[in-house]
Motif scaffolding. Sequence first.
Motif, PDB file in Angstrom:
ATOM      1  N   ILE A 284      -0.280   7.437  11.695  1.00  0.00           N
ATOM      2  CA  ILE A 284       1.119   6.580  11.025  1.00  0.00           C
ATOM      3  C   ILE A 284      -0.259   5.498  10.845  1.00  0.00           C
ATOM      4  O   ILE A 284       0.135   4.981   9.063  1.00  0.00           O
ATOM      5  CB  ILE A 284       1.917   6.287  11.770  1.00  0.00           C
ATOM      6  CG1 ILE A 284       2.447   5.180   9.620  1.00  0.00           C
ATOM      7  CG2 ILE A 284       1.907   4.852  12.704  1.00  0.00           C
ATOM      8  CD1 ILE A 284       3.840   5.854   9.778  1.00  0.00           C
TER       9      ILE A 284
ATOM     10  N   LYS B 234       0.751  -1.527  -0.249  1.00  0.00           N
ATOM     11  CA  LYS B 234      -0.196  -0.128  -0.149  1.00  0.00           C
ATOM     12  C   LYS B 234       0.830   0.977   0.268  1.00  0.00           C
ATOM     13  O   LYS B 234       1.703   1.262   0.659  1.00  0.00           O
ATOM     14  CB  LYS B 234      -1.023   0.300   1.231  1.00  0.00           C
ATOM     15  CG  LYS B 234      -1.696   1.523   0.849  1.00  0.00           C
ATOM     16  CD  LYS B 234      -1.235   2.116   2.429  1.00  0.00           C
ATOM     17  CE  LYS B 234      -2.175   3.521   1.859  1.00  0.00           C
ATOM     18  NZ  LYS B 234      -1.075   4.451   3.634  1.00  0.00           N
TER      19      LYS B 234
ATOM     20  N   GLU C 103      -7.540   7.621   6.766  1.00  0.00           N
ATOM     21  CA  GLU C 103      -6.826   6.569   6.837  1.00  0.00           C
ATOM     22  C   GLU C 103      -7.299   5.364   6.079  1.00  0.00           C
ATOM     23  O   GLU C 103      -6.402   4.696   5.934  1.00  0.00           O
ATOM     24  CB  GLU C 103      -5.798   6.954   7.537  1.00  0.00           C
ATOM     25  CG  GLU C 103      -5.437   8.214   8.210  1.00  0.00           C
ATOM     26  CD  GLU C 103      -4.563   8.383   7.173  1.00  0.00           C
ATOM     27  OE1 GLU C 103      -3.302   7.848   6.700  1.00  0.00           O
ATOM     28  OE2 GLU C 103      -3.937   9.649   7.226  1.00  0.00           O
TER      29      GLU C 103
ATOM     30  N   ASP D  46      -5.428   2.131   4.507  1.00  0.00           N
ATOM     31  CA  ASP D  46      -4.838   1.006   5.299  1.00  0.00           C
ATOM     32  C   ASP D  46      -4.934   0.034   5.649  1.00  0.00           C
ATOM     33  O   ASP D  46      -4.793  -1.414   5.004  1.00  0.00           O
ATOM     34  CB  ASP D  46      -4.176   1.753   6.960  1.00  0.00           C
ATOM     35  CG  ASP D  46      -3.113   2.819   6.341  1.00  0.00           C
ATOM     36  OD1 ASP D  46      -2.712   2.776   5.527  1.00  0.00           O
ATOM     37  OD2 ASP D  46      -3.511   4.058   7.346  1.00  0.00           O
TER      38      ASP D  46
HETATM   39 MG    MG Z   1      -1.608   7.480   6.103  1.00  0.00          MG
END
Ligand code: MG
Length: 463
Positions: free
Chosen positions: A270, A5, A211, A214
């Motif tokens: 993250i 990814k 996000e 992910d």
């Molecule tokens: Mg990210």
Amino acid sequence: MRVLKFGGTSMGDEHSWRQIMDIIDGYHEPVIIVSATARTTRQLVSAARLAVSEHGKAVDIADAIKERHTTLVKNFLAHADPAGPLAAEIDEDCRAWIDRRIEDLRRMLQAIHRCNECTPRANDAVASIGEQLSAYLFARCGQAYGLSTTWVDAGKVIRTDASYGQAVPDREQIKHRVQPLAKAISQKYIPVMGGYYGQDEKGHTTTLGFEGSDYTASLVGSALQAEAIEIWTDVSGIYTCDPRVVAGARPIPELSFREATELAYFGAKILHPATMKPAASQQIPVYVRNIFEPDHPGTKIHGEQQANGWAKAITYMSDIVILTVTADGNREGHRFLAAVFSALDQARLPVNAVTTTEASVSVALSGNEKLEQLHHRLAQLGSVDIQQEQGLISLIGCSFEQMQTLQERVWSSIATTVPTLISYSRTKRNLNIGLDETELIPSVCAIHEMLFNFDEGTRGGSG
Ligand code: MG
Ligand code: ADP
């Protein structure tokens, strides 16, 4: 087979596209998941919001997105090898694709304007345009680079429920729907799919939350029973603290699935917190690696947690509310607790940390929206104290075997600060500290220094 990814920060320009393609070229049977290019999703979400009352501004954003993607493709193809007819054909095809997606976007913005409302469903449809652009364009440009990349529509693969904005994937359905990806691989193609979005039963576009790419990578990796899931980003793994904030932070070689989940949940921006779930259920390791430092091993997330040093990482969250309810004198302890938690449950506000005694409960909450309503309900149970503008620091993967020294170090590093909440979880190996937001970053830096960099070599340090 591995699922790779690539995030928005690394999808930004033609140079990083080439860097990514170099990385892909080194893999046998990779499956590629990409985010939207840097900034695009955020711009799309603000366009959806602006479309209601400032439609002109929303259209300007659509134009800027079009311009940026057209330039990216043009710049990429200008240095493509093989150049010539193939590059010209790809350029034309990419332009047509951009035109169609931007046309869709304009139509959606117009509809939002006409209805005078941006519904969660409309918001998701708009927000998914970024990945619809990036994945297709990247797959086509990959061909100009000499890779056998082929685009796959995530809407056909990632089936979710209809909770727009935070859709819940249907893993059973996804197991069947990954077949086009498996087929592409068996025919020696490299499938490229956009992350973040999917489709509900009725064919409406949904998204997996911020996000979410992910999470897509992990869902696909687990459905394909991949050998590994690799999250490529702009830092060399998960660090002991956000490297943008703490200069001395360094990459952590290994984390357990649980530690990585806790880390994401407690604010490390993250990884999407749900990423680890599908991977852990099949014990597929997740790597976090850096496209700008591809030889660095990064962080490997796998297996069970092991104590190593005082703690593994520090995360933090701002914009926290700490709410304390103290029971009326005559209320029975367990009833009081049940009533407080039932009110929290109804408010559906994310509770990050809790401390209780029989007669009082303190909770750290993210988000202010339903606070007044919650306050009103809780006021019927006892006296309510609300502290706003708070921060929450979390120590992840604490070694409770060394609790006394850990505590000494933490408290001595923030000696002048009075915490507004402290909570431990022995099973989760967390220590959470609530404090005034103004003290947040200095305290994070001080604790990090004390736990990870102070008299290094003679004491614990991180794993
Ligand atoms: Mg990210
Ligand atoms: P991507 O666009 O690839 O998904 P993100 O911006 O989501 O990238 O994640 C990478 C960023 O996460 C890093 O640039 C870093 O600033 C931030 N970050 C926050 N906490 C951490 C941490 N503990 N370790 C590493 N990076 C972190």
